[in-house]
Scaffold this motif. Sequence first.
Motif, PDB file in Angstrom:
ATOM      1  N   GLY A   1       0.827  -1.201   0.000  1.00  0.00           N
ATOM      2  CA  GLY A   1       0.000   0.000   0.000  1.00  0.00           C
ATOM      3  C   GLY A   1       0.857   1.244   0.000  1.00  0.00           C
ATOM      4  N   GLU A   2       0.195   2.399   0.123  1.00  0.00           N
ATOM      5  CA  GLU A   2       0.944   3.653   0.027  1.00  0.00           C
ATOM      6  C   GLU A   2       1.566   4.080   1.368  1.00  0.00           C
ATOM      7  N   ALA A   3       0.740   4.195   2.398  1.00  0.00           N
ATOM      8  CA  ALA A   3       1.214   4.701   3.694  1.00  0.00           C
ATOM      9  C   ALA A   3       0.177   4.400   4.762  1.00  0.00           C
ATOM     10  N   PRO A   4       0.602   4.347   6.020  1.00  0.00           N
ATOM     11  CA  PRO A   4      -0.374   4.114   7.088  1.00  0.00           C
ATOM     12  C   PRO A   4      -1.353   5.280   7.196  1.00  0.00           C
ATOM     13  N   GLY A   5      -2.566   4.968   7.602  1.00  0.00           N
ATOM     14  CA  GLY A   5      -3.545   6.002   7.933  1.00  0.00           C
ATOM     15  C   GLY A   5      -3.601   6.161   9.440  1.00  0.00           C
TER      16      GLY A   5
ATOM     17  N   GLU B   1      -3.778   2.820  11.434  1.00  0.00           N
ATOM     18  CA  GLU B   1      -2.524   2.062  11.381  1.00  0.00           C
ATOM     19  C   GLU B   1      -1.458   2.725  12.254  1.00  0.00           C
TER      20      GLU B   1
ATOM     21  N   PRO C   1      -0.085  -2.373   9.294  1.00  0.00           N
ATOM     22  CA  PRO C   1      -0.701  -1.849   8.075  1.00  0.00           C
ATOM     23  C   PRO C   1      -2.103  -2.408   7.849  1.00  0.00           C
ATOM     24  N   PHE C   2      -2.917  -1.616   7.214  1.00  0.00           N
ATOM     25  CA  PHE C   2      -4.253  -2.031   6.771  1.00  0.00           C
ATOM     26  C   PHE C   2      -5.076  -2.679   7.887  1.00  0.00           C
TER      27      PHE C   2
ATOM     28  N   ASN D   1       3.679  -1.106   3.497  1.00  0.00           N
ATOM     29  CA  ASN D   1       3.481   0.150   2.773  1.00  0.00           C
ATOM     30  C   ASN D   1       4.810   0.671   2.257  1.00  0.00           C
TER      31      ASN D   1
ATOM     32  N   HIS E   1      -6.914   0.569  -4.956  1.00  0.00           N
ATOM     33  CA  HIS E   1      -6.723   0.581  -3.508  1.00  0.00           C
ATOM     34  C   HIS E   1      -8.042   0.155  -2.849  1.00  0.00           C
TER      35      HIS E   1
HETATM   36  N1  URA Z   1      -3.887   2.632   3.171  1.00  0.00           N
HETATM   37  C1  URA Z   1      -2.653   2.216   2.841  1.00  0.00           C
HETATM   38  O1  URA Z   1      -2.185   2.403   1.724  1.00  0.00           O
HETATM   39  N2  URA Z   1      -1.959   1.571   3.782  1.00  0.00           N
HETATM   40  C2  URA Z   1      -2.430   1.287   4.990  1.00  0.00           C
HETATM   41  O2  URA Z   1      -1.733   0.662   5.783  1.00  0.00           O
HETATM   42  C3  URA Z   1      -3.734   1.735   5.302  1.00  0.00           C
HETATM   43  C4  URA Z   1      -4.436   2.402   4.381  1.00  0.00           C
END
Ligand code: URA
Length: 303
Positions: free
Chosen positions: A140-144, A147, A153-154, A180, A261
Amino acid sequence: MTDQPTDIVFAALKQMQANGVHLRGSLDSCERLRATASAASAAPRTVSRAPQPAAAAPASAETRSRPENAPKITFSIAPEAKGRESVAPVSKSGSSEKSAQLNALRGPVLACTKCPHLVQSRTQVVFGVGNPDADVMFVGEAPGADEDLVGEPFVGKAGQTLTKMIDAMNFRRADVYIANILKCRPNTPPGESGNRKPTHAEMDVCKPYLLRQIEIIQPKVIVALGGIAVEGLLGIDKAGIAQMRGTWKEFRGIPMMPTFHPSYLLHNPSNTEKRKVWEDMLAVLERLGHEITAKQRGYFLAK
Ligand code: URA
């Protein structure tokens, strides 16, 4: 009950809030994550593998055809995944070695201070989770916000969709690896909530950590979740994920499947869009040589 890490976090957060500490994430959100984590950890954390060897060639349109009358489902846990027995862990090559290598990487990543603005805003670095010997790696791109709070992650709403997708593939989260590109939650301006997309500059700084994770795990397939992840991985400016998804790419010699996504499906929950993502996952299963049931082939098809 305080035997799960999320229970401990929840109890600590509740205590902090009782002491007047202002929390950025809500306890509701933490409660939801706690429930998800308990459910996930209730499942045995073992590796299950299909008997077939990995297929060499990308899936063709023919091999991806499916019965017209297959039943329609939502991304809920596939019954066959729920009831199935776990298979004893199978080692691809030196899985304990991979685990040790990931653990050696974890320390420096968790202590990373390369992006001072993110160091300041983050609760913690989100390293990655799953089977060090996974065949499939979801990127994925990055933690929200969720997370950032939990350190995995996710695990938020998009994460729940991803987990259902993984279940429908007849895997468990513990079978695959999830990471991520950016390991810290992108900061947001004071007073603003929500999640910001990572910039290319931020991803470039952090990407070596992901590269090392990929190098250690050596997945057979990478699933790039969303346009930003594709851009970050391939180092391109505009991925055009709607065009790119469903077409095999290569990342450092590893087959890579770009797909939407999971948060896209939260905003576009029609069966048509879910089916697109699901077809991408069917292509992944075919590439791995996994058996696909008629039921799986029919998910999200109009009757
Ligand atoms: N979206 C992401 O790309 N990564 C995460 O860990 C959570 C949401």
